[in-house]
Design an enzyme around this catalytic site. Structure first.
Site, PDB file in Angstrom:
ATOM      1  N   GLY A  15       0.826  -1.219   0.000  1.00 26.51           N
ATOM      2  CA  GLY A  15       0.000   0.000   0.000  1.00 26.51           C
ATOM      3  C   GLY A  15       0.849   1.253   0.000  1.00 26.51           C
ATOM      4  N   ASP A  61      -2.690  -7.581  -5.775  1.00 24.87           N
ATOM      5  CA  ASP A  61      -3.728  -7.550  -4.742  1.00 24.87           C
ATOM      6  C   ASP A  61      -3.166  -8.239  -3.504  1.00 24.87           C
ATOM      7  OD1 ASP A  61      -5.886  -7.778  -3.105  1.00 24.87           O
ATOM      8  OD2 ASP A  61      -7.164  -8.842  -4.542  1.00 24.87           O
ATOM      9  N   SER A 111      -4.565  -0.192  14.074  1.00 20.87           N
ATOM     10  CA  SER A 111      -5.374   1.035  14.194  1.00 20.87           C
ATOM     11  C   SER A 111      -5.820   1.217  15.629  1.00 20.87           C
ATOM     12  CB  SER A 111      -6.611   0.925  13.309  1.00 20.87           C
ATOM     13  OG  SER A 111      -7.518   1.966  13.606  1.00 20.87           O
ATOM     14  N   TYR A 147     -13.633  -3.743  10.180  1.00 17.24           N
ATOM     15  CA  TYR A 147     -12.302  -3.106  10.214  1.00 17.24           C
ATOM     16  C   TYR A 147     -11.625  -3.327  11.568  1.00 17.24           C
ATOM     17  CZ  TYR A 147      -8.889   0.723   9.669  1.00 17.24           C
ATOM     18  OH  TYR A 147      -7.746   1.470   9.591  1.00 17.24           O
ATOM     19  N   ALA A 206     -12.178  -5.693  13.732  1.00 16.76           N
ATOM     20  CA  ALA A 206     -11.815  -7.109  13.876  1.00 16.76           C
ATOM     21  C   ALA A 206     -10.524  -7.402  13.103  1.00 16.76           C
ATOM     22  CB  ALA A 206     -12.951  -7.996  13.374  1.00 16.76           C
ATOM     23  N   LYS A 257      -8.114  -5.313  12.331  1.00 17.09           N
ATOM     24  CA  LYS A 257      -6.962  -4.632  12.926  1.00 17.09           C
ATOM     25  C   LYS A 257      -6.594  -5.226  14.289  1.00 17.09           C
ATOM     26  CE  LYS A 257      -6.055  -1.781   9.594  1.00 17.09           C
ATOM     27  NZ  LYS A 257      -4.762  -1.861   8.898  1.00 17.09           N
TER      28      LYS A 257
END
Ligand code: NAP
Length: 253
Positions: A12, A69, A148, A161, A163, A165
């Site tokens: 990323g 991906d 996060s 999200y 779960a 992180k």
């Protein structure tokens, strides 16, 4: 490692936090070495990848972008092999790629749950597995996973999200224990709310409300995160493993 070139893979890497990490690692005198060579992974934005390579271009720095991906183990293995060939090895892995598909659970569909778990958590398994053999063989590695603040305190509308992180934190600690004897450290960074495309979706009103809960009184910048990631990859952090470093302006103190 001092005075040698380190070789880093960043998932990323084209936008937001990942882009700042790529730039920080490739900058001179980062991580106790003159510079790091970097291969970054991105999903769709070819233009962003080209721009980033142009921005970093320097005769002493190798910089490569790979389109893949991160959810696919097969693509991760192929990409890591290609990156290692171009870079001449791998010392650092930054698992940063991530997505959101927010909704209250009542309205969240199965695809939104699965996609977020695949892009945010399975990707960390994919890339860690792919770099493991070379790192073990050289008895050196630095792995940093981007979690996060939401993994620590939850967030309505982000169960998928959060779960994913929180899963990253469990994975980080388990890998840190598995790999410590091989001189590979594995840590997580838990950013608070950072100004990127991911948070640009929020309205000004939502951002103002969020800021009220941040003791330092502002959203973070991608560079705030990149500096901590670079520190964890440096020799200054040789005795830190299995930790989750919150970089959130004091939100979770
Ligand atoms: P961003 O600006 O949306 O950038 C995401 C990056 O990940 C892009 O380079 C994107 O590539 C890449 N990516 C997404 N899905 C991918 C996939 N399936 N395969 C390969 N690459 C993929 O995100 P960000 O805000 O910088 O967030 C970076 C990380 O920090 C994420 O893990 C996020 O969950 C975490 N985080 C962010 C915040 C925040 O407030 N921003 C807070 C806490 C944690 P393309 O552009 O090519 O699609």
């Amino acid at each position: 490692m001092s005075n040698k070139t380190k070789k880093a893979i960043v998932t990323g890497g084209t936008r937001g936090i990942g882009r700042a990490i790529v730039k920080e690692l490739a900058s001179r005198n980062c991580c106790d070495v003159l510079f790091s060579d970097v291969a970054f992974i991105y999903n769709s934005c070819d233009e962003c990848a080209k721009e980033l390579i142009e921005e970093i271009k320097h005769p002493e720095i190798k910089i490569f972008g790979f389109k893949a991906d991160v959810s696919s183990l097969e693509q991760a293995q192929a990409t890591v092999n290609a990156a290692i060939e171009k870079l001449g090895g791998v010392d650092i892995l930054i698992n940063n790629a991530g997505i959101t598909r927010d909704n209250l659970l009542l309205r969240m569909n199965e695809k939104d749950f699965d996609d977020v778990i695949s892009a945010n958590l399975k990707s960390v398994f994919n890339y860690t597995k792919a770099v493991l053999k070379p790192m073990i063989a050289q008895r050196y590695g630095r792995i940093v996973n981007i979690s996060s603040v939401v993994a620590l305190i939850g967030n309505a509308g982000q169960s998928n999200y959060a779960a994913s992180k929180a899963g990253v934190i469990g994975f980080t600690k388990s890998m840190a224990r598995e790999l410590a004897s091989r001189n590979i450290t594995v840590n997580a960074v838990a950013p608070g709310f950072i100004q990127t495309d991911m948070t640009n979706k929020l309205s000004d009103e939502q951002k103002a409300k969020l800021t009220q809960n941040i003791p330092l009184g502002r959203l973070g910048t991608p560079e705030d995160i990149a500096k901590v990631v670079a520190f964890l990859c440096s020799d200054q952090a040789n005795y830190i493993t299995g930790q989750v470093i919150s970089v959130d302006g004091g939100m979770t103190m």
